[in-house]
Design a protein around this motif. Structure first.
Motif, PDB file in Angstrom:
ATOM      1  N   GLY A   1      15.056 -36.939 -29.623  1.00  0.00           N
ATOM      2  CA  GLY A   1      14.244 -36.873 -28.406  1.00  0.00           C
ATOM      3  C   GLY A   1      14.724 -35.794 -27.466  1.00  0.00           C
ATOM      4  N   THR A   2      16.019 -35.767 -27.200  1.00  0.00           N
ATOM      5  CA  THR A   2      16.524 -34.775 -26.242  1.00  0.00           C
ATOM      6  C   THR A   2      16.395 -33.368 -26.797  1.00  0.00           C
ATOM      7  N   SER A   3      16.375 -33.269 -28.138  1.00  0.00           N
ATOM      8  CA  SER A   3      16.181 -31.939 -28.732  1.00  0.00           C
ATOM      9  C   SER A   3      14.728 -31.557 -28.786  1.00  0.00           C
ATOM     10  N   ARG A   4      13.857 -32.450 -28.279  1.00  0.00           N
ATOM     11  CA  ARG A   4      12.410 -32.198 -28.250  1.00  0.00           C
ATOM     12  C   ARG A   4      11.841 -31.949 -29.634  1.00  0.00           C
TER      13      ARG A   4
ATOM     14  N   GLN B   1       9.472 -32.769 -32.667  1.00  0.00           N
ATOM     15  CA  GLN B   1       8.199 -33.458 -32.818  1.00  0.00           C
ATOM     16  C   GLN B   1       8.212 -34.239 -34.121  1.00  0.00           C
TER      17      GLN B   1
ATOM     18  N   SER C   1       4.457 -40.423 -34.409  1.00  0.00           N
ATOM     19  CA  SER C   1       4.638 -41.388 -33.318  1.00  0.00           C
ATOM     20  C   SER C   1       4.307 -42.809 -33.747  1.00  0.00           C
TER      21      SER C   1
END
Lengths: 280, 146
Positions: free
Chosen positions: B27-30, B32, B35
Motif C-alpha cells: 500500500g505505501t509503495s502505491r 496497484q 481489489s
C-alpha cells in the motif's frame, strides 16, 4: 481361548488388580454382542468372543461413569489396542492405569469398509495379556489404501457429487463422535454457539463442515477401528475420509497413529524439512 | 440488461508480523493490485483454524488465501511450522471432497515482500475468477464449477 480370558478376568477381579473388566457379552437378540461390565468375579461367564465382537471398548476409558468404578481391564482387538496407545500419547489415559486383555482376531464378520482386509495387528501388540493362537499377517503396503484410491481417481465434480450425496443423508446424530475413542473432548466444537462454527441443523452446509472438521480433528489420530462407520445409521462411508487423512499423514510426515507410544502426535509436532510444495 | 461480470470475493487470513506488514508495504509503495481481497489479521498462521476457511467459504467467499512468515522466520518461533502441517492435511482433504485446490491457496510472504503480496493477490483473483462463483456445498450444478 475364552476360558483363559474368563479365568484371567476372574483372577484380576479376585485379587482386586482391577475394579471392572470391560468385555463383550451376548446381545439382546441372538447373534448380537454388546459391551459388558463385570465387577464380580462370579460373573466372568458373561464374557464371550466371536467374529461379531465389533465394538471398540476403549471408548469407555475416557468416560467418567466407567472411571468412577476404578481401574479397568479392557478386552481389545488389535485395532482397539491402538486407541489405548493414542490415549496414552495424548496424556488422557496413562498406560499403567489400564490392563489390556488382547484377543487374537482373524477379522470381523462384518467389517466397516476395508477395515479388516489390510489388518497387520491380528495379534494385538502392546497388551498386558494376549489370548488366542497368534496370527502373523504382513499385508502388502501397496494395497493399503485402495478404498481411498477409488475416490481419488474420480474427477473433482464426481468427488463433489459423491460426498454431497453422502453428506445429504447425515442427520447429525453424532453417533460417529460418541462412539469414537479419540473424540473425548468435554465440549465439542460442534456444540459451541458463541460463536457457532458449525451449523447444527441437518443441512448440507453444516453436514459438510461437521464431517470435514471431525476428520481434520482426527488427522494423525484416527486408528481405523471403524466404529464410526459402523455406528452411522445412514451408512455414510466415514472410514474413507479418515483413512484418506491417515494416508496423507503417513506419506507426508511418515507417521502412523497408535504404533509408537513414545512418538509425538503428527499434528502436534513438526520437522523443519516438512514438505513445502503447496506454498507459494 | 447486461449481466454483471463475476468478480470473485477473496478472503485473506494473514499473520500480523509478516504478511500483513507486507500488504501494508504494498500500500505505501502505491502498488496497484486486484481489489477483490478482504484481509483478516491474526497474530500468527498457527492461530488460523481450518474452521475459519470453511466459514469464509460458507459465507460468500469464492476463494481464500492463507499467508504468513517464511519457515524459520515466525515471530513466535514455530507457529508456522505447525500451521504448515495443518494446511498440508487440510488441502488434501478439501481436494478429496471435490473442492479444487485453486480456491484455497497458501503462501509465505514476508514484511519486505510488498511486490509478492500484490502479485499473489492478482494471481489468486485471476484463478478464482476463472473457476467461477463458489456454489456452496451442494452437488455441482450446470452454472458454476465446484
Amino acid at each position: 481361548m475364552i476360558e483363559q480370558l474368563r479365568s484371567k478376568a476372574k483372577e484380576l477381579l479376585e485379587t482386586k488388580a482391577v475394579a471392572v473388566v470391560i468385555g463383550y457379552g451376548e446381545g439382546s437378540v441372538p447373534g448380537a454382542t454388546r459391551p459388558v461390565f463385570i465387577v464380580r468375579p462370579e460373573d466372568v461367564g458373561k464374557l464371550i468372543w466371536n467374529a461379531r465382537c465389533a465394538n471398540n471398548l476403549t471408548r469407555y476409558l475416557t468416560r467418567k461413569e466407567v472411571l468412577r468404578l476404578g481401574k479397568p481391564a479392557v478386552v481389545v482387538k488389535g485395532c482397539d489396542a491402538k486407541a489405548a496407545v493414542a490415549l496414552a500419547q495424548e496424556s488422557q489415559v496413562p498406560r499403567e492405569n489400564v490392563i489390556l486383555l488382547g484377543v487374537v482376531c482373524p477379522g470381523l464378520e462384518r467389517p466397516a469398509g476395508d477395515q479388516c482386509r489390510q489388518c497387520e495387528v491380528n495379534t494385538p501388540p502392546g497388551c498386558d495379556f494376549v489370548f488366542g493362537e497368534k496370527i502373523e499377517n504382513q499385508p502388502d503396503p501397496a494395497q493399503a489404501f485402495l478404498d481411498v484410491a477409488e475416490i481419488e481417481k474420480l474427477a473433482p465434480e464426481e468427488r463433489r457429487r459423491f460426498w454431497a450425496e453422502e453428506f445429504e443423508r447425515c442427520i447429525r446424530c453424532y453417533a460417529c463422535r460418541n462412539v469414537c475413542p479419540l473424540c473425548y473432548c468435554e465440549r465439542c466444537v460442534a456444540d459451541m454457539n458463541q460463536p457457532q462454527w458449525i451449523e447444527t441443523s441437518a443441512h448440507e452446509r453444516g453436514n459438510f463442515a461437521w464431517n470435514i472438521v471431525r476428520a481434520l480433528h482426527l488427522a494423525g489420530r484416527c486408528i481405523g477401528c471403524g466404529a464410526c462407520e459402523r455406528a452411522c445409521p445412514m451408512g455414510i462411508p466415514l472410514m474413507r475420509l479418515n483413512r484418506k487423512l491417515a494416508k496423507v499423514v503417513l506419506e507426508k510426515f511418515g507417521y502412523r497413529s497408535g504404533s509408537d507410544p513414545k512418538a509425538r502426535p503428527a499434528m502436534a509436532s513438526f520437522k523443519p524439512e516438512d514438505p513445502n510444495d503447496i506454498f507459494r | 440488461m447486461a449481466e454483471k461480470e463475476f468478480e470473485p470475493r477473496i478472503i485473506a487470513f494473514v499473520c500480523n508480523w509478516c504478511t500483513y506488514a507486507g500488504a501494508d508495504l504494498a500500500g505505501t509503495s502505491r502498488l496497484q493490485y486486484a481489489s477483490n481481497v478482504r484481509i483478516v489479521r491474526l497474530p500468527c498462521t498457527g492461530r488460523i483454524d481450518p474452521l475459519f476457511i470453511l466459514k469464509a467459504l460458507e459465507r460468500g467467499a469464492d476463494g481464500v488465501l492463507v499467508s504468513g512468515c517464511h519457515p524459520g522466520d515466525c515471530h513466535y518461533t514455530a507457529g508456522n511450522y505447525y500451521a504448515r502441517r495443518r494446511w498440508i492435511v487440510f488441502r488434501e482433504l478439501l481436494e478429496f471432497v471435490g473442492i479444487p485446490a485453486e480456491r484455497v491457496q497458501f503462501s509465505w510472504i514476508s514484511a519486505a515482500e510488498g511486490g509478492k503480496w500484490a502479485d499473489t493477490i492478482n494471481d489468486v483473483t485471476a484463478k478464482v475468477r476463472a473457476l467461477g462463483p463458489f456454489q456452496g456445498y451442494e452437488a455441482p450444478s450446470a452454472k458454476g464449477k465446484p
